[in-house]
Design a protein around this motif. Sequence first.
Motif, mmCIF file in Angstrom:
data_model
loop_
_atom_site.group_PDB
_atom_site.id
_atom_site.type_symbol
_atom_site.label_atom_id
_atom_site.label_comp_id
_atom_site.label_asym_id
_atom_site.label_seq_id
_atom_site.Cartn_x
_atom_site.Cartn_y
_atom_site.Cartn_z
ATOM 1 N N LEU A 12 0.823 -1.211 0.000
ATOM 2 C CA LEU A 12 0.000 0.000 0.000
ATOM 3 C C LEU A 12 0.856 1.259 0.000
ATOM 4 O O LEU A 12 0.538 2.231 -0.699
ATOM 5 C CB LEU A 12 -0.942 -0.006 1.208
ATOM 6 C CG LEU A 12 -2.100 -0.982 1.144
ATOM 7 C CD1 LEU A 12 -2.856 -1.004 2.465
ATOM 8 C CD2 LEU A 12 -3.031 -0.634 0.009
ATOM 9 N N LEU A 13 1.936 1.255 0.757
ATOM 10 C CA LEU A 13 2.832 2.415 0.767
ATOM 11 C C LEU A 13 3.480 2.631 -0.597
ATOM 12 O O LEU A 13 3.626 3.765 -1.055
ATOM 13 C CB LEU A 13 3.903 2.257 1.850
ATOM 14 C CG LEU A 13 3.456 2.538 3.272
ATOM 15 C CD1 LEU A 13 4.567 2.223 4.256
ATOM 16 C CD2 LEU A 13 3.031 3.986 3.410
ATOM 17 N N LEU A 14 3.867 1.548 -1.259
ATOM 18 C CA LEU A 14 4.444 1.680 -2.595
ATOM 19 C C LEU A 14 3.419 2.208 -3.596
ATOM 20 O O LEU A 14 3.746 3.026 -4.460
ATOM 21 C CB LEU A 14 5.012 0.338 -3.056
ATOM 22 C CG LEU A 14 6.266 -0.132 -2.322
ATOM 23 C CD1 LEU A 14 6.637 -1.536 -2.777
ATOM 24 C CD2 LEU A 14 7.406 0.836 -2.541
ATOM 25 N N LEU A 15 2.182 1.759 -3.472
ATOM 26 C CA LEU A 15 1.130 2.272 -4.348
ATOM 27 C C LEU A 15 0.849 3.751 -4.085
ATOM 28 O O LEU A 15 0.639 4.533 -5.015
ATOM 29 C CB LEU A 15 -0.147 1.456 -4.178
ATOM 30 C CG LEU A 15 -0.121 0.048 -4.766
ATOM 31 C CD1 LEU A 15 -1.385 -0.714 -4.380
ATOM 32 C CD2 LEU A 15 0.032 0.113 -6.265
ATOM 33 N N LEU A 16 0.840 4.139 -2.810
ATOM 34 C CA LEU A 16 0.645 5.554 -2.473
ATOM 35 C C LEU A 16 1.793 6.405 -2.991
ATOM 36 O O LEU A 16 1.585 7.514 -3.492
ATOM 37 C CB LEU A 16 0.500 5.720 -0.960
ATOM 38 C CG LEU A 16 -0.810 5.251 -0.353
ATOM 39 C CD1 LEU A 16 -0.729 5.291 1.169
ATOM 40 C CD2 LEU A 16 -1.951 6.117 -0.847
ATOM 41 N N ALA A 52 3.696 5.700 -5.610
ATOM 42 C CA ALA A 52 3.554 5.757 -7.067
ATOM 43 C C ALA A 52 2.456 6.742 -7.469
ATOM 44 O O ALA A 52 2.611 7.493 -8.440
ATOM 45 C CB ALA A 52 3.254 4.368 -7.618
ATOM 46 N N ALA A 53 1.362 6.778 -6.728
ATOM 47 C CA ALA A 53 0.283 7.725 -7.025
ATOM 48 C C ALA A 53 0.737 9.163 -6.801
ATOM 49 O O ALA A 53 0.394 10.065 -7.583
ATOM 50 C CB ALA A 53 -0.935 7.408 -6.164
ATOM 51 N N VAL A 77 3.866 10.313 -7.033
ATOM 52 C CA VAL A 77 4.812 10.654 -8.107
ATOM 53 C C VAL A 77 4.056 10.901 -9.408
ATOM 54 O O VAL A 77 4.356 11.844 -10.146
ATOM 55 C CB VAL A 77 5.872 9.544 -8.260
ATOM 56 C CG1 VAL A 77 6.684 9.723 -9.529
ATOM 57 C CG2 VAL A 77 6.779 9.504 -7.046
ATOM 58 N N PHE A 78 3.060 10.076 -9.700
ATOM 59 C CA PHE A 78 2.249 10.260 -10.900
ATOM 60 C C PHE A 78 1.535 11.609 -10.876
ATOM 61 O O PHE A 78 1.508 12.332 -11.881
ATOM 62 C CB PHE A 78 1.231 9.123 -11.028
ATOM 63 C CG PHE A 78 0.312 9.273 -12.203
ATOM 64 C CD1 PHE A 78 0.758 8.977 -13.481
ATOM 65 C CD2 PHE A 78 -0.989 9.718 -12.029
ATOM 66 C CE1 PHE A 78 -0.087 9.122 -14.576
ATOM 67 C CE2 PHE A 78 -1.831 9.867 -13.116
ATOM 68 C CZ PHE A 78 -1.385 9.571 -14.389
ATOM 69 N N ALA A 79 0.953 11.969 -9.733
ATOM 70 C CA ALA A 79 0.259 13.249 -9.617
ATOM 71 C C ALA A 79 1.230 14.417 -9.783
ATOM 72 O O ALA A 79 0.896 15.421 -10.423
ATOM 73 C CB ALA A 79 -0.450 13.338 -8.264
ATOM 74 N N LEU A 80 2.435 14.298 -9.227
ATOM 75 C CA LEU A 80 3.416 15.366 -9.376
ATOM 76 C C LEU A 80 3.805 15.565 -10.835
ATOM 77 O O LEU A 80 3.825 16.693 -11.335
ATOM 78 C CB LEU A 80 4.661 15.059 -8.535
ATOM 79 C CG LEU A 80 4.524 15.284 -7.035
ATOM 80 C CD1 LEU A 80 5.757 14.759 -6.313
ATOM 81 C CD2 LEU A 80 4.319 16.748 -6.728
ATOM 82 N N PHE A 81 4.117 14.481 -11.533
ATOM 83 C CA PHE A 81 4.557 14.602 -12.925
ATOM 84 C C PHE A 81 3.411 14.966 -13.865
ATOM 85 O O PHE A 81 3.647 15.554 -14.920
ATOM 86 C CB PHE A 81 5.211 13.304 -13.393
ATOM 87 C CG PHE A 81 6.654 13.205 -12.991
ATOM 88 C CD1 PHE A 81 7.623 13.908 -13.672
ATOM 89 C CD2 PHE A 81 7.023 12.419 -11.925
ATOM 90 C CE1 PHE A 81 8.950 13.824 -13.299
ATOM 91 C CE2 PHE A 81 8.350 12.318 -11.542
ATOM 92 C CZ PHE A 81 9.320 13.034 -12.236
ATOM 93 N N THR A 82 2.182 14.626 -13.510
ATOM 94 C CA THR A 82 1.055 14.891 -14.393
ATOM 95 C C THR A 82 0.501 16.301 -14.231
ATOM 96 O O THR A 82 0.219 16.980 -15.222
ATOM 97 C CB THR A 82 -0.068 13.868 -14.144
ATOM 98 O OG1 THR A 82 0.469 12.560 -14.322
ATOM 99 C CG2 THR A 82 -1.219 14.075 -15.101
#
Length: 52
Positions: A19-23, A25-26, A28-33
């Motif tokens: 769950l921490l890895l998924l959070l 990744a989410a 990082v995705f939000a930052l780059f997007t």
Amino acid sequence: MYAALWRVLPGPVWLRIILLLLLLAAAVFALFTWVFPWVDGIVNPIEVTVDT
């Protein structure tokens, strides 16, 4: 902060790690997007003020 996040997550240790890895990744995705393109529009790195 990390201890509080660890206590809030449900399940055994292996599930908490996933769950921490998924959070992460989410986030990082939000930052780059959304965040980095928005900041790039505000801060223009081409306009420098340092003379060579």
